[in-house]
Design a protein around this motif. Sequence first.
Motif, PDB file in Angstrom:
ATOM      1  N   TRP A  63       0.837  -1.199   0.000  1.00 27.52           N
ATOM      2  CA  TRP A  63       0.000   0.000   0.000  1.00 27.52           C
ATOM      3  C   TRP A  63       0.871   1.247   0.000  1.00 27.52           C
ATOM      4  CZ3 TRP A  63      -4.017   2.689  -1.002  1.00 27.52           C
ATOM      5  CH2 TRP A  63      -4.354   3.827  -0.262  1.00 27.52           C
ATOM      6  N   ILE A  64       1.904   1.254   0.833  1.00 26.58           N
ATOM      7  CA  ILE A  64       2.762   2.426   0.972  1.00 26.58           C
ATOM      8  C   ILE A  64       3.539   2.721  -0.304  1.00 26.58           C
ATOM      9  CG2 ILE A  64       4.742   3.355   2.261  1.00 26.58           C
ATOM     10  CD1 ILE A  64       2.099   3.408   3.796  1.00 26.58           C
ATOM     11  N   LYS A  65       3.721   1.731  -1.161  1.00 25.72           N
ATOM     12  CA  LYS A  65       4.441   1.980  -2.414  1.00 25.72           C
ATOM     13  C   LYS A  65       3.743   3.069  -3.248  1.00 25.72           C
ATOM     14  CE  LYS A  65       2.192  -1.494  -5.342  1.00 25.72           C
ATOM     15  NZ  LYS A  65       2.319  -2.793  -6.035  1.00 25.72           N
ATOM     16  N   ASN A  66       2.409   3.182  -3.114  1.00 26.15           N
ATOM     17  CA  ASN A  66       1.685   4.221  -3.855  1.00 26.15           C
ATOM     18  C   ASN A  66       2.130   5.617  -3.425  1.00 26.15           C
ATOM     19  OD1 ASN A  66      -0.179   2.414  -5.294  1.00 26.15           O
ATOM     20  ND2 ASN A  66      -1.018   2.002  -3.265  1.00 26.15           N
ATOM     21  N   HIS A  67       2.378   5.779  -2.134  1.00 25.21           N
ATOM     22  CA  HIS A  67       2.852   7.049  -1.598  1.00 25.21           C
ATOM     23  C   HIS A  67       4.270   7.332  -2.083  1.00 25.21           C
ATOM     24  CE1 HIS A  67      -0.162   5.262   0.961  1.00 25.21           C
ATOM     25  NE2 HIS A  67      -0.228   6.274   1.809  1.00 25.21           N
ATOM     26  N   LEU A  68       5.103   6.287  -2.037  1.00 19.79           N
ATOM     27  CA  LEU A  68       6.516   6.447  -2.372  1.00 19.79           C
ATOM     28  C   LEU A  68       6.721   6.738  -3.857  1.00 19.79           C
ATOM     29  CD1 LEU A  68       8.018   3.526  -0.246  1.00 19.79           C
ATOM     30  CD2 LEU A  68       7.755   5.927   0.394  1.00 19.79           C
ATOM     31  N   LYS A  69       5.835   6.228  -4.693  1.00 16.58           N
ATOM     32  CA  LYS A  69       5.957   6.408  -6.143  1.00 16.58           C
ATOM     33  C   LYS A  69       5.242   7.674  -6.630  1.00 16.58           C
ATOM     34  CE  LYS A  69       5.218   2.600  -8.496  1.00 16.58           C
ATOM     35  NZ  LYS A  69       4.544   1.333  -8.896  1.00 16.58           N
ATOM     36  N   CYS A  70       4.813   8.504  -5.687  1.00 15.02           N
ATOM     37  CA  CYS A  70       4.146   9.776  -6.016  1.00 15.02           C
ATOM     38  C   CYS A  70       2.886   9.565  -6.845  1.00 15.02           C
ATOM     39  CB  CYS A  70       5.094  10.728  -6.738  1.00 15.02           C
ATOM     40  SG  CYS A  70       6.454  11.305  -5.720  1.00 15.02           S
ATOM     41  N   GLU A  71       2.125   8.559  -6.444  1.00 20.22           N
ATOM     42  CA  GLU A  71       0.840   8.294  -7.082  1.00 20.22           C
ATOM     43  C   GLU A  71      -0.319   8.565  -6.126  1.00 20.22           C
ATOM     44  OE1 GLU A  71       1.124   4.263  -8.440  1.00 20.22           O
ATOM     45  OE2 GLU A  71       2.642   4.739  -9.956  1.00 20.22           O
ATOM     46  N   LEU A  72      -0.010   8.813  -4.868  1.00 16.88           N
ATOM     47  CA  LEU A  72      -1.029   9.071  -3.853  1.00 16.88           C
ATOM     48  C   LEU A  72      -0.556  10.191  -2.938  1.00 16.88           C
ATOM     49  CD1 LEU A  72      -3.064   6.512  -1.811  1.00 16.88           C
ATOM     50  CD2 LEU A  72      -1.822   8.308  -0.618  1.00 16.88           C
ATOM     51  N   PHE A  73      -1.489  11.097  -2.602  1.00 13.74           N
ATOM     52  CA  PHE A  73      -1.149  12.272  -1.806  1.00 13.74           C
ATOM     53  C   PHE A  73      -2.238  12.526  -0.764  1.00 13.74           C
ATOM     54  CE2 PHE A  73       0.351  12.640  -6.131  1.00 13.74           C
ATOM     55  CZ  PHE A  73       1.682  12.979  -5.986  1.00 13.74           C
ATOM     56  N   LYS A  74      -1.822  12.901   0.423  1.00 14.55           N
ATOM     57  CA  LYS A  74      -2.782  13.332   1.450  1.00 14.55           C
ATOM     58  C   LYS A  74      -2.899  14.843   1.359  1.00 14.55           C
ATOM     59  CE  LYS A  74      -4.180  12.716   6.263  1.00 14.55           C
ATOM     60  NZ  LYS A  74      -4.383  14.098   6.731  1.00 14.55           N
ATOM     61  N   TYR A 115      -0.373  20.547 -10.478  1.00 14.37           N
ATOM     62  CA  TYR A 115       0.821  19.697 -10.501  1.00 14.37           C
ATOM     63  C   TYR A 115       0.760  18.571 -11.530  1.00 14.37           C
ATOM     64  CZ  TYR A 115       1.955  22.101  -6.170  1.00 14.37           C
ATOM     65  OH  TYR A 115       2.233  23.074  -5.234  1.00 14.37           O
ATOM     66  N   PHE A 116      -0.444  18.189 -11.943  1.00 10.48           N
ATOM     67  CA  PHE A 116      -0.595  17.116 -12.932  1.00 10.48           C
ATOM     68  C   PHE A 116      -1.570  17.563 -14.031  1.00 10.48           C
ATOM     69  CE2 PHE A 116       0.717  15.091  -9.013  1.00 10.48           C
ATOM     70  CZ  PHE A 116       1.687  14.195  -9.427  1.00 10.48           C
ATOM     71  N   PRO A 117      -1.246  18.651 -14.716  1.00 11.78           N
ATOM     72  CA  PRO A 117      -2.180  19.212 -15.708  1.00 11.78           C
ATOM     73  C   PRO A 117      -2.464  18.276 -16.883  1.00 11.78           C
ATOM     74  CG  PRO A 117      -0.018  20.232 -15.899  1.00 11.78           C
ATOM     75  CD  PRO A 117       0.002  19.416 -14.641  1.00 11.78           C
ATOM     76  N   ASP A 118      -1.576  17.340 -17.124  1.00  6.57           N
ATOM     77  CA  ASP A 118      -1.770  16.420 -18.252  1.00  6.57           C
ATOM     78  C   ASP A 118      -2.589  15.189 -17.874  1.00  6.57           C
ATOM     79  OD1 ASP A 118      -0.242  18.074 -19.908  1.00  6.57           O
ATOM     80  OD2 ASP A 118       1.626  17.067 -19.362  1.00  6.57           O
ATOM     81  N   TYR A 119      -2.904  15.055 -16.591  1.00  4.47           N
ATOM     82  CA  TYR A 119      -3.718  13.918 -16.150  1.00  4.47           C
ATOM     83  C   TYR A 119      -5.184  14.339 -16.225  1.00  4.47           C
ATOM     84  CZ  TYR A 119      -5.318   9.918 -13.385  1.00  4.47           C
ATOM     85  OH  TYR A 119      -5.949   8.772 -12.968  1.00  4.47           O
ATOM     86  N   GLU A 120      -5.846  13.929 -17.285  1.00  2.15           N
ATOM     87  CA  GLU A 120      -7.231  14.331 -17.516  1.00  2.15           C
ATOM     88  C   GLU A 120      -8.186  13.322 -16.889  1.00  2.15           C
ATOM     89  OE1 GLU A 120      -7.836  14.933 -21.658  1.00  2.15           O
ATOM     90  OE2 GLU A 120      -6.279  16.477 -21.840  1.00  2.15           O
ATOM     91  N   TYR A 121      -9.089  13.810 -16.078  1.00  2.00           N
ATOM     92  CA  TYR A 121     -10.066  12.942 -15.426  1.00  2.00           C
ATOM     93  C   TYR A 121     -11.351  13.730 -15.209  1.00  2.00           C
ATOM     94  CZ  TYR A 121      -9.011  15.478 -11.092  1.00  2.00           C
ATOM     95  OH  TYR A 121      -8.851  16.462 -10.144  1.00  2.00           O
ATOM     96  N   ASN A 122     -12.463  13.010 -15.088  1.00  2.46           N
ATOM     97  CA  ASN A 122     -13.766  13.652 -14.882  1.00  2.46           C
ATOM     98  C   ASN A 122     -14.407  13.298 -13.549  1.00  2.46           C
ATOM     99  OD1 ASN A 122     -13.861  14.973 -17.448  1.00  2.46           O
ATOM    100  ND2 ASN A 122     -14.383  13.012 -18.402  1.00  2.46           N
ATOM    101  N   TYR A 123     -13.905  12.234 -12.892  1.00  3.91           N
ATOM    102  CA  TYR A 123     -14.568  11.769 -11.674  1.00  3.91           C
ATOM    103  C   TYR A 123     -13.571  11.431 -10.564  1.00  3.91           C
ATOM    104  CZ  TYR A 123     -18.819  11.241 -14.431  1.00  3.91           C
ATOM    105  OH  TYR A 123     -19.908  11.488 -15.229  1.00  3.91           O
TER     106      TYR A 123
END
Length: 267
Positions: free
Chosen positions: A101-112, A171-179
């Motif tokens: 689970w913590i790997k998501n934090h370490l790989k900069c894919e999850l942020f609090k 910080y992630f302008p190229d990550y397009e999402y709607n939900y």
Amino acid sequence: MSELIKQLNLEKELEASLIDLLDTEKNKINSLVEACKEKTFSVLKKQDDLTRLAVCVEYTKYTKQEYERLCISDEIFYDTMQDITIWCKNNSNKGLKNYNWIKNHLKCELFKIGRLQFQLYPCKNKTLNYSKMPFEYGDNLVYIHIPQGEKLNYADCVLSLKKANEFFSHYFPDYEYNYYFSESWLLFDENYLFMQSSSNILQFQSLFEIVDSLPIDVQAIERIFGKRHLFKKRYPENTSLQRSAKNFILHGGRMGIGIGVIPKNEI
């Protein structure tokens, strides 16, 4: 990493053991860190929990470099890494079991960001019923996680969502999402049957459109009671939530998980 270890505020004995291991097994830890970078965190599968913790803490030097490259604040970095402490506590302060689970934090894919955690989530979840979802398989989403340890205050969650919108746009302008998307026992559509309408859980649930609910009670039992009991009468009654949930179960009620979405443009 001494500053991070200080910020984590680990239990004193665990902190001392961690510092000692980082000092005495430096070459081994660095080798495992490199293996995690080059391969996957599965290289930690055969390691003990203290070694896993040491590797994850040492890995954060690369995480911090990426934060600095992206110009993300130290506040978000340290808040995000606090999850390491939470999962060490969940493991009786023996180290870190849930490294996957913590790997998501370490790989900069999850942020609090404030009260909630937000994960970049290209959705390839094959268990979802996509006929009920407002998005397609493979679409980009932002997954909302609810870290334990803090009161689930409605206003704090709203503020967290607003900050997340700003964060990903900046910080992630190229990550397009709607939900925004979440799966949790907190979102099960029958929770209202045993909770007061003013409860923080139902207030939090009201932020979402609940698109599906499943009678899978594993998460609810774990979060409310700690563990499952063969005899339902043995469930503890130490909190008002435990008492109301136990009474609900004893009278035939069921628990489960709900799947909720929040349109990005409605925040």
